[in-house]
Design a protein around this motif. Sequence first.
Motif, PDB file in Angstrom:
ATOM      1  N   MET A   1      12.726  53.616 -17.017  1.00  0.00           N
ATOM      2  CA  MET A   1      14.108  54.137 -17.003  1.00  0.00           C
ATOM      3  C   MET A   1      14.718  54.054 -15.613  1.00  0.00           C
ATOM      4  SD  MET A   1      15.863  54.971 -19.596  1.00  0.00           S
ATOM      5  CE  MET A   1      17.012  56.315 -19.388  1.00  0.00           C
ATOM      6  N   ALA A   2      15.760  54.791 -15.483  1.00  0.00           N
ATOM      7  CA  ALA A   2      16.536  54.662 -14.253  1.00  0.00           C
ATOM      8  C   ALA A   2      15.711  54.959 -13.000  1.00  0.00           C
ATOM      9  CB  ALA A   2      17.709  55.622 -14.309  1.00  0.00           C
ATOM     10  N   LYS A   3      15.621  53.971 -12.163  1.00  0.00           N
ATOM     11  CA  LYS A   3      14.990  54.208 -10.859  1.00  0.00           C
ATOM     12  C   LYS A   3      16.131  54.239  -9.860  1.00  0.00           C
ATOM     13  CE  LYS A   3      12.777  51.429  -8.008  1.00  0.00           C
ATOM     14  NZ  LYS A   3      11.949  50.259  -7.668  1.00  0.00           N
ATOM     15  N   LYS A   4      16.480  55.432  -9.502  1.00  0.00           N
ATOM     16  CA  LYS A   4      17.703  55.559  -8.723  1.00  0.00           C
ATOM     17  C   LYS A   4      17.372  55.695  -7.246  1.00  0.00           C
ATOM     18  CE  LYS A   4      22.019  57.927  -9.108  1.00  0.00           C
ATOM     19  NZ  LYS A   4      21.906  58.590  -7.838  1.00  0.00           N
ATOM     20  N   GLN A   5      18.056  54.891  -6.463  1.00  0.00           N
ATOM     21  CA  GLN A   5      17.875  55.040  -5.018  1.00  0.00           C
ATOM     22  C   GLN A   5      19.007  55.902  -4.492  1.00  0.00           C
ATOM     23  OE1 GLN A   5      18.121  50.809  -4.526  1.00  0.00           O
ATOM     24  NE2 GLN A   5      16.155  50.777  -3.514  1.00  0.00           N
ATOM     25  N   LYS A   7      20.434  58.455  -1.155  1.00  0.00           N
ATOM     26  CA  LYS A   7      20.314  58.650   0.284  1.00  0.00           C
ATOM     27  C   LYS A   7      19.229  59.675   0.591  1.00  0.00           C
ATOM     28  CE  LYS A   7      23.102  60.068   4.143  1.00  0.00           C
ATOM     29  NZ  LYS A   7      24.138  61.063   4.373  1.00  0.00           N
ATOM     30  N   VAL A  11      16.456  56.188   3.810  1.00  0.00           N
ATOM     31  CA  VAL A  11      17.122  54.897   3.872  1.00  0.00           C
ATOM     32  C   VAL A  11      16.138  53.791   3.502  1.00  0.00           C
ATOM     33  CG1 VAL A  11      18.246  53.285   5.445  1.00  0.00           C
ATOM     34  CG2 VAL A  11      18.691  55.734   5.650  1.00  0.00           C
ATOM     35  N   VAL A  12      16.577  52.876   2.628  1.00  0.00           N
ATOM     36  CA  VAL A  12      15.716  51.736   2.313  1.00  0.00           C
ATOM     37  C   VAL A  12      15.601  50.840   3.535  1.00  0.00           C
ATOM     38  CG1 VAL A  12      15.778  51.237  -0.142  1.00  0.00           C
ATOM     39  CG2 VAL A  12      17.802  50.783   1.250  1.00  0.00           C
ATOM     40  N   THR A  13      14.449  50.226   3.692  1.00  0.00           N
ATOM     41  CA  THR A  13      14.386  49.170   4.694  1.00  0.00           C
ATOM     42  C   THR A  13      14.274  47.857   3.950  1.00  0.00           C
ATOM     43  OG1 THR A  13      12.027  49.461   4.832  1.00  0.00           O
ATOM     44  CG2 THR A  13      13.329  50.521   6.545  1.00  0.00           C
ATOM     45  N   TRP A  14      15.022  46.913   4.400  1.00  0.00           N
ATOM     46  CA  TRP A  14      14.999  45.591   3.780  1.00  0.00           C
ATOM     47  C   TRP A  14      14.856  44.571   4.892  1.00  0.00           C
ATOM     48  CZ3 TRP A  14      19.519  42.115   2.161  1.00  0.00           C
ATOM     49  CH2 TRP A  14      19.078  41.081   1.323  1.00  0.00           C
ATOM     50  N   ASP A  15      13.616  44.211   5.162  1.00  0.00           N
ATOM     51  CA  ASP A  15      13.363  43.204   6.193  1.00  0.00           C
ATOM     52  C   ASP A  15      13.265  41.839   5.533  1.00  0.00           C
ATOM     53  OD1 ASP A  15      13.260  44.963   8.359  1.00  0.00           O
ATOM     54  OD2 ASP A  15      11.213  45.549   7.833  1.00  0.00           O
ATOM     55  N   TYR A  16      13.795  40.837   6.231  1.00  0.00           N
ATOM     56  CA  TYR A  16      13.686  39.480   5.693  1.00  0.00           C
ATOM     57  C   TYR A  16      12.240  39.024   5.815  1.00  0.00           C
ATOM     58  CZ  TYR A  16      18.686  39.799   6.710  1.00  0.00           C
ATOM     59  OH  TYR A  16      19.992  40.214   6.795  1.00  0.00           O
TER      60      TYR A  16
END
Lengths: 489, 308
Positions: A1-5, A7, A11-16
């Motif tokens: 079900m809903a996996k809600k992100q 605040k 904070v999510v980290t999104w590294d390339y």
Amino acid sequence: MAKKQTKKEGVVTWDYSPAPESTGHINLKKQYDHYIDGKWVKPSSGKYFDTINPANKEKLAEVAYGNDKDIDKAVKAARKAYKNVWSKMAPSERAKYIYRIARLMQERAREFAVIETLDAGKVIRESRDVDVPLACNHFFYYAGWADKLEYAFPNRKVESLGVAGQITPWNFPLLMAAWKIAPALATGNTVVLKPAETTPLTALKLAEVIHDAGLPPGVVNIVTGYGDTGAALVNHDDVDKIAFTGSTGVGKIIQKAIAGTNKKATLELGGKSANIILDDAPLDQAVEGIVNGIFFNQGHVCCAGSRLFIQESVAETVIEKLKHRLNSLIIGDPMDKNTDIGAINSKAQLATIDKYIKIGLDEGATMYQPDCKIPKGGYFFPPTLFMDVAQSSTIVQEEIFGPVLTIQTFRTVDEVIQKANNSPYGLAAGIWTDKGSRIFNLTTKLNAGVIWANTYNKFDPTSPFGGYKESGFGREGGLHGLSAYVKLK
Amino acid sequence: MNKMKGRNNLVIPDFNQSPCIDKVGVEERVARFQTRSIKTEAKMQGLKMALNMIDLTTLEGKDTPGKVKQMCYKAQHLHDVHPGLPTVAAVCVYPSMVGVAAKAVSGSGVKVASVSTAFPSGQAPLAVKLADTKFAVAEGADEIDMVISRGKFLSGEYNFVFDEIAAIKEVCGEARLKVILETGELVTLDNVRRASDIAMYAGADFIKTSTGKISPAATMQVTYTMLEAIRDFKLKTGIKIGMKPAGGISNSKLALHNLVMVKETLGEEWLTNEWFRFGASSLANDVLMQIMKAETGVYQSADYFSKD
């Protein structure tokens, strides 16, 4: 079900993820000799030196160390080719050879880009998108001029000079070789080229392309080595023309060495160029221009916008935006397609930068560096800002040739013109404003060979490039670039 | 710099003085975002993030309760073949469909967004726009997507535009307000920047590019200009504003480029559906297709992905 992100979860980290360009397709020999008279020739001293990857200090290849005997061999080959073949060839035939070089370079563009990045430490994005395409374009552009010289110089008789001795720097190894070789060949001269000692590989790959293009032996000769090799070339009696790109210090030595001879010269030397932000400028785009002006190629750019002048009413805003932007720059492996800032070219250059950082701090300037991870194992330096500096500060006066920007403010346009021109150099300048009239005013009053308006570090083969004052003389690129290689009668 | 928590003490600037934007510079910057290479884990994370930021949208005259209910089911069950996928952020419908949608997504965490203020043209008197908005809120909308009066904006009546947004914000109550600039009608980036500033100061919680009814819609140039405005507003006031590009973002690559742009312009703080949304109807399936490709190594036929 809903996996809600949200605040609250942090904070999510999104590294390339790493995105390295592959090296599987390149072809590098373990050892390179000189390319003289259409053949690979062992150095007469038997000596070789290593060229390394500055990002990890690993040895890439061994390269011949040229001395005066090797230079003499190369100049003789160039003279013979000039007399017997190249100067007699129909210009349209010369053009065919130059076009062929350009096309072969394009075919091997990826290999050139990868080797340039390995040898020089510059990021693959730049070698792929800037250095190599521009180098190809220079050959294409000058190939077009070869049989049209009488239109370039109407009502004059155009003659070639003879043998051109060319010395290229380590910041744009392939591109500078192209800047030098292409106009020389188009105008009917033959060439002896000495690439920089830290970055000889792409010039040697270019020799392979030139060989494959079937250029007559001796038309282009490449001799590798250090400063003494270059000195042997400058001092050789049978060289008609010296074209040098490098430091002002060496430029002065060359000037002295050729005084009293018949050698013609063009010198592209250092710079400490002003990048000027006026209060009505598009500030976010100006910030990009500042970043591109000084951090392009780790600041190893003779025309780098290394002195930033911001009009006082917007200074605080611009500096805040600039700091914000620095924090999104990625410093890392130059071979990674996402890297913005690569490796410093050599240990010696890193030491020079370190020296100036210390001077800056000693002089009481305020330093800012973003909070970034610096890779280990190679020569790296973070992008650096210096605030609270004056015209009298050493770091404002001297060329650092690294990712170091000095920031000054000004109140009026007259004041910034005075400050910008108050330098022994005069290579380039940038102007940022929304008003055309201000652009015209400044371009007429700034003593700089190249002036960019609302952009910076843009190059094109059709546009001449060169400096005022101690930034050198002569122009490369465009129609003007031809006149450096011809006698007009 | 004046860092304030609330909006009560905001000093409203002169919108004629909004920063000018150099289009050529913007294009160059945008091209740089597009050269970012997003691979492997970063790509998978980015794709899932994008799914979770979608406002699944149907805004057609022919919308029916049946159509809306099916879309709401899809919003919560994007691709049940693949477990562990997030839901979309919201469904976006006309006010008349809000009641249906609110019931259909109830308890799932998926929000209901409603366009209002005589969407898409906004050519109605304020009283009508207020009534439109109140109705949507009363029906259960969590979010209101209003349009600005572009005609008034283009004729220089910035105060009118400002006051209208402020008035709508007042009747939104708890609902978050997204202000649609309809950038395709504003034409210049200077205008986009100015309209962004007006919207943020007037009370927008989100600024949104387009209705989806006008082309060009959410170009990266426009979105980038608005992100810069959001960043400047945050620096000046301390207030965070969300961003919603809508219209024209139909494939995964473009969505990832948008996320790169958000990360590098505003920071990772904005990489959640609380602060960033995609207004899109066909993006979800392309993202799903890419996720399945990454997992299985092959592209599946479009018929394996539901079209609700």
